[in-house]
Scaffold this motif. Structure first.
Motif, PDB file in Angstrom:
ATOM      1  N   ILE A 429     -65.402  35.933 -20.806  1.00 40.22           N
ATOM      2  CA  ILE A 429     -64.522  34.867 -21.075  1.00 40.22           C
ATOM      3  C   ILE A 429     -63.225  35.475 -21.702  1.00 40.22           C
ATOM      4  N   ARG A 430     -63.622  36.585 -22.644  1.00 33.57           N
ATOM      5  CA  ARG A 430     -62.549  37.281 -23.428  1.00 33.57           C
ATOM      6  C   ARG A 430     -61.772  38.081 -22.335  1.00 33.57           C
ATOM      7  N   ASN A 431     -62.479  38.780 -21.369  1.00 31.34           N
ATOM      8  CA  ASN A 431     -61.631  39.380 -20.513  1.00 31.34           C
ATOM      9  C   ASN A 431     -60.852  38.522 -19.473  1.00 31.34           C
ATOM     10  N   LEU A 432     -61.325  37.173 -19.172  1.00 34.96           N
ATOM     11  CA  LEU A 432     -60.537  36.384 -18.274  1.00 34.96           C
ATOM     12  C   LEU A 432     -59.299  35.833 -19.300  1.00 34.96           C
ATOM     13  N   SER A 433     -59.525  35.482 -20.339  1.00 39.61           N
ATOM     14  CA  SER A 433     -58.443  35.249 -21.436  1.00 39.61           C
ATOM     15  C   SER A 433     -57.507  36.166 -21.534  1.00 39.61           C
ATOM     16  N   SER A 434     -57.755  37.556 -21.632  1.00 36.45           N
ATOM     17  CA  SER A 434     -56.831  38.608 -21.646  1.00 36.45           C
ATOM     18  C   SER A 434     -56.043  38.756 -20.380  1.00 36.45           C
ATOM     19  N   ALA A 435     -56.339  38.212 -19.234  1.00 33.23           N
ATOM     20  CA  ALA A 435     -55.676  38.430 -17.922  1.00 33.23           C
ATOM     21  C   ALA A 435     -54.565  37.177 -18.170  1.00 33.23           C
ATOM     22  N   THR A 436     -54.409  36.284 -19.063  1.00 32.46           N
ATOM     23  CA  THR A 436     -53.571  35.070 -19.126  1.00 32.46           C
ATOM     24  C   THR A 436     -52.284  35.804 -19.732  1.00 32.46           C
ATOM     25  N   HIS A 437     -51.000  35.620 -19.211  1.00 34.31           N
ATOM     26  CA  HIS A 437     -49.677  35.944 -19.624  1.00 34.31           C
ATOM     27  C   HIS A 437     -48.696  34.961 -19.675  1.00 34.31           C
ATOM     28  N   VAL A 438     -47.857  34.871 -20.434  1.00 36.11           N
ATOM     29  CA  VAL A 438     -46.639  34.086 -20.380  1.00 36.11           C
ATOM     30  C   VAL A 438     -45.390  35.360 -20.523  1.00 36.11           C
ATOM     31  N   GLU A 439     -44.658  35.323 -19.468  1.00 34.01           N
ATOM     32  CA  GLU A 439     -43.601  36.136 -19.144  1.00 34.01           C
ATOM     33  C   GLU A 439     -42.210  35.178 -18.821  1.00 34.01           C
ATOM     34  N   ARG A 440     -41.222  35.624 -19.366  1.00 32.58           N
ATOM     35  CA  ARG A 440     -39.913  35.099 -19.158  1.00 32.58           C
ATOM     36  C   ARG A 440     -39.109  35.963 -18.066  1.00 32.58           C
ATOM     37  N   GLU A 441     -38.852  35.029 -16.929  1.00 32.43           N
ATOM     38  CA  GLU A 441     -38.233  35.777 -15.624  1.00 32.43           C
ATOM     39  C   GLU A 441     -36.693  35.686 -15.755  1.00 32.43           C
ATOM     40  N   PRO A 442     -35.807  36.543 -15.262  1.00 37.01           N
ATOM     41  CA  PRO A 442     -34.472  36.454 -15.039  1.00 37.01           C
ATOM     42  C   PRO A 442     -34.281  35.430 -14.134  1.00 37.01           C
ATOM     43  N   ILE A 443     -33.188  34.791 -14.078  1.00 38.11           N
ATOM     44  CA  ILE A 443     -32.756  33.772 -12.996  1.00 38.11           C
ATOM     45  C   ILE A 443     -32.057  34.826 -11.794  1.00 38.11           C
ATOM     46  N   HIS A 444     -32.692  34.750 -10.691  1.00 40.53           N
ATOM     47  CA  HIS A 444     -31.900  35.558  -9.587  1.00 40.53           C
ATOM     48  C   HIS A 444     -30.807  34.953  -9.114  1.00 40.53           C
ATOM     49  N   GLY A 445     -30.089  35.925  -8.374  1.00 41.08           N
ATOM     50  CA  GLY A 445     -28.749  35.427  -7.875  1.00 41.08           C
ATOM     51  C   GLY A 445     -27.506  35.407  -8.613  1.00 41.08           C
ATOM     52  N   LEU A 446     -26.503  35.117  -8.311  1.00 41.82           N
ATOM     53  CA  LEU A 446     -25.254  35.295  -9.123  1.00 41.82           C
ATOM     54  C   LEU A 446     -25.235  34.644 -10.499  1.00 41.82           C
ATOM     55  N   PRO A 447     -25.143  35.167 -11.401  1.00 44.98           N
ATOM     56  CA  PRO A 447     -25.160  34.273 -12.952  1.00 44.98           C
ATOM     57  C   PRO A 447     -24.081  33.499 -12.951  1.00 44.98           C
ATOM     58  N   GLN A 448     -24.226  32.282 -13.784  1.00 50.72           N
ATOM     59  CA  GLN A 448     -23.373  31.391 -14.154  1.00 50.72           C
ATOM     60  C   GLN A 448     -23.533  31.385 -15.723  1.00 50.72           C
ATOM     61  N   ALA A 449     -22.316  30.509 -15.948  1.00 49.52           N
ATOM     62  CA  ALA A 449     -22.080  30.313 -17.580  1.00 49.52           C
ATOM     63  C   ALA A 449     -23.360  29.406 -17.793  1.00 49.52           C
ATOM     64  N   GLY A 450     -23.831  29.837 -19.095  1.00 53.66           N
ATOM     65  CA  GLY A 450     -24.766  28.769 -19.494  1.00 53.66           C
ATOM     66  C   GLY A 450     -26.366  29.088 -19.278  1.00 53.66           C
ATOM     67  N   ASP A 451     -26.456  30.402 -18.225  1.00 47.98           N
ATOM     68  CA  ASP A 451     -28.088  30.638 -17.840  1.00 47.98           C
ATOM     69  C   ASP A 451     -28.699  31.337 -18.872  1.00 47.98           C
ATOM     70  N   GLU A 452     -28.045  31.866 -20.097  1.00 53.01           N
ATOM     71  CA  GLU A 452     -28.664  32.253 -21.011  1.00 53.01           C
ATOM     72  C   GLU A 452     -29.281  31.064 -21.735  1.00 53.01           C
ATOM     73  N   ARG A 453     -28.887  29.930 -21.621  1.00 54.43           N
ATOM     74  CA  ARG A 453     -29.632  28.869 -22.170  1.00 54.43           C
ATOM     75  C   ARG A 453     -30.824  28.144 -21.330  1.00 54.43           C
ATOM     76  N   ILE A 454     -30.831  28.978 -20.300  1.00 52.08           N
ATOM     77  CA  ILE A 454     -32.500  28.539 -19.468  1.00 52.08           C
ATOM     78  C   ILE A 454     -33.347  29.520 -19.631  1.00 52.08           C
ATOM     79  N   ALA A 455     -34.516  29.335 -19.951  1.00 52.51           N
ATOM     80  CA  ALA A 455     -35.719  30.076 -19.904  1.00 52.51           C
ATOM     81  C   ALA A 455     -36.855  29.767 -18.748  1.00 52.51           C
ATOM     82  N   ILE A 456     -36.814  30.747 -17.908  1.00 55.55           N
ATOM     83  CA  ILE A 456     -38.033  30.516 -16.977  1.00 55.55           C
ATOM     84  C   ILE A 456     -39.312  31.147 -17.505  1.00 55.55           C
ATOM     85  N   LEU A 457     -40.384  30.395 -17.777  1.00 57.23           N
ATOM     86  CA  LEU A 457     -41.549  31.118 -18.371  1.00 57.23           C
ATOM     87  C   LEU A 457     -42.486  31.056 -17.226  1.00 57.23           C
TER      88      LEU A 457
END
Length: 567
Positions: A429-457
């Motif tokens: 269970i410990r090994n299984l739980s250590s495989a869980t991750h939460v990562e913030r992804e960048p927004i792909h494509g041409l950036p737009q104003a205000g994209d910094e206010r959006i978080a993709i987790l």
């Protein structure tokens, strides 16, 4: 109206037929012997060979259990015959085993010898019920490190249990020494008769040498039996102080129900459960190993439980001990050419013939000779190559192996298995739980104003109770955003605790004024998300998306309006 019962009967018919087929599968059939025409000669030879090998083991385990050599022999005959006919393996050989001896000795010390027959019947009933309930595959949940630790611990106990047999000329009475094998061995050595030791150690050494060396000349030579014969003849020819088995009956006792009142029944129920658990585990492991030794046909785990339960019941009715499948004797059977149940049946009949014909000579066998047989048996149970490979494997597996072995020797076999399984479960269970991750992804494509206010987790791996709190804490650290997109498409596994934490994440973010969008809920997770309330916690039902582009466009619309109102 009059046809409704017929419809009900028709609906119930498939279930009834299925139950009848499952019940029928637990009983013998002619198919069990379909190979007999081709294999009967080798089956006969294998059965005689196993019977000869089993004789000293049956006597030795009967003595070591604190019951009697007679009880060990009865168990090998009665249980061996019943398990051969009703069991789920074509080549399994059943009878008294070292693992069972380890469990029975404390029961004898606490409840007396007379309790063993009752325990055998009660444990047999429990194992029969387990087979009827189709619990045979449960043994597959026991990890390999636990099995090996369990085996090494049993081997150590069997070896240590022979120390009293070589330190005193009489069989040690149950209760005279500690029920713990280590303590009992130390007590025996402390009170040893040093003038007796050269005789007993010499007898044990002769048997051990014959058992080890003679099969190297030819694998068919029954080294243990020859060793016992040599020591017995020498003891009869030379004046010596060696203790012997004593008088054995030359017939089987009449079957009878053990006398058990309500108070005795309640006292024996927990020991019977322990015996039943061990009988099931050892028998299924033995049957599984036998299936890998040669082309012996498949085995039915549920039927094996059913047959082994009946074997213990029969043994108890005749005054014997609980029985299990015996790995060593089963291996001898397969290697000697046994391919059908006939070989196991012949093994039991050979032992029965010994009871009727040779009870007198068998009674003159020195106890130290039996100790030599069991010491060699215990030594052979430990396979150094497996131990080394386990110790070189993962740290968790090595620790589990050692802990299981130590607990087996120190406390109880079933407790050792439970501790080992729990320990590996915690690590898994410990090994299984250590495989869980939460990562913030960048927004792909041409950036737009205000994209910094959006978080993709992106949530990766399993989200279970052991990792859910960490996921919550990590997500709550997100700051300076207006919209959070929870990407679920990489979520491998989720339980109710994980779904509940997702609900709490959505609710906590929404209370902070952050709009939560969920993308990529897998089909297998949607029902759980709805029942636990993940989807209901979203501010709007349109905040659930199947693709990322649409989710990002919706998030940008929120940021562009400068508000967290519904889209």
């Amino acid at each position: 109206m009059t046809h409704e019962p017929d419809h009900d009967t028709a609906r119930r018919a498939p279930a009834i037929l299925r139950a009848a087929r499952q019940a029928r599968a637990l009983f013998p059939s002619l198919a069990d012997y379909r190979r007999l025409r081709r294999t009967w000669k080798t089956d006969l030879v294998a059965g005689i060979t196993v019977g000869v090998v089993a004789l000293p083991l049956a006597l030795g385990f009967g003595v070591s259990s604190g019951v009697s050599a007679e009880a060990g022999l009865i168990t090998a005959v009665v249980a061996g015959l019943i398990a051969a006919v009703f069991g789920g393996s074509n080549v399994q050989v059943s009878g008294p085993t070292g693992a069972m001896v380890v469990v029975l000795l404390p029961i004898v010390a606490t409840h007396g010898v007379t309790a063993i027959a009752a325990v055998s019947v009660l444990a047999g009933l429990i194992v029969v019920l387990a087979g009827a309930l189709r619990l045979g595959r449960a043994v597959s949940f026991i990890p390999w490190p636990v099995i090996e630790g369990f085996t090494v611990g049993i081997a150590a106990i069997i070896f240590l249990q022979q120390v009293p047999l070589v330190t005193t000329p009489t069989q040690v009475e149950v209760g005279e020494h500690s029920s713990n094998a280590v303590v009992a061995a130390v007590q025996s050595l402390t009170a040893a008769d040093w003038s007796y030791l050269p005789w007993s150690l010499g007898a044990a050494a002769i048997v051990a040498a014959c058992t080890t060396l003679l099969p190297r000349l030819h694998r068919g030579i029954p080294g243990s039996l020859i060793g016992i014969i040599v020591v017995t003849l020498l003891s009869l020819a030379i004046a010596n102080p060696l203790g012997v088995i004593g008088t054995l009956p030359n017939t089987l006792p009449a079957p009878s129900l053990p006398a058990v009142d309500a108070e005795t029944f309640s006292a024996l129920l927990l020991p019977a459960l322990t015996v039943a658990a061990l009988a099931a585990i050892e028998s299924l492991l033995s049957a599984r190993v036998a299936a890998t030794l040669d082309d012996t046909g498949p085995y039915d785990a549920d039927r094996e439980l059913f047959g082994q339960g009946l074997a213990s019941i029969g043994s108890g009715l005749f005054g014997g001990m609980p029985a299990t499948g015996a790995i060593a004797r089963t291996a001898v059977n397969v290697r000697s050419g046994g391919r059908t149940r006939l070989s196991s049946v012949v093994h039991a009949l050979v032992l029965l013939a010994i009871v009727f014909i040779a009870a007198g000579p068998v009674g003159t066998i020195p106890l130290a000779a039996l100790a030599g047989v069991l010491m060699v048996t215990a030594t052979r149970m430990v396979q150094p190559a497996r131990v080394v490979s386990l110790m070189r494997s993962t740290r968790a597996d090595a620790i589990t192996f050692v802990v299981t072995a130590v607990v087996t020797v120190s406390f109880d076999l079933v407790i050792a298995v439970l501790v080992g399984v729990v320990l590996l479960g915690v690590v898994a269970i410990r090994n299984l739980s250590s495989a869980t991750h939460v990562e913030r992804e960048p927004i792909h494509g041409l950036p737009q104003a205000g994209d910094e206010r959006i978080a993709i987790l992106r949530l990766d791996g399993p989200l279970i109770f052991a990792s859910s709190e960490r996921v919550f804490d990590t997500t709550m650290k997100i700051d300076g955003v207006t919209v959070v997109i929870l990407r679920m498409s990489q979520l491998e596994l989720i339980d109710a605790s994980g779904a509940h934490v997702l609900t709490e994440i959505v609710q906590a973010l929404e209370r902070r004024g952050v709009t939560v969008l969920i993308k990529g809920v897998q089909e297998g997770h949607e029902r759980l998300f709805r029942s636990v309330g993940v989807l209901a916690s979203l501010r709007h039902h349109e905040h659930l998306f199947a693709d990322m582009e649409t989710a990002i466009a919706h998030a940008r619309s929120h940021v562009g309006r400068g508000s967290a109102s519904p889209g």
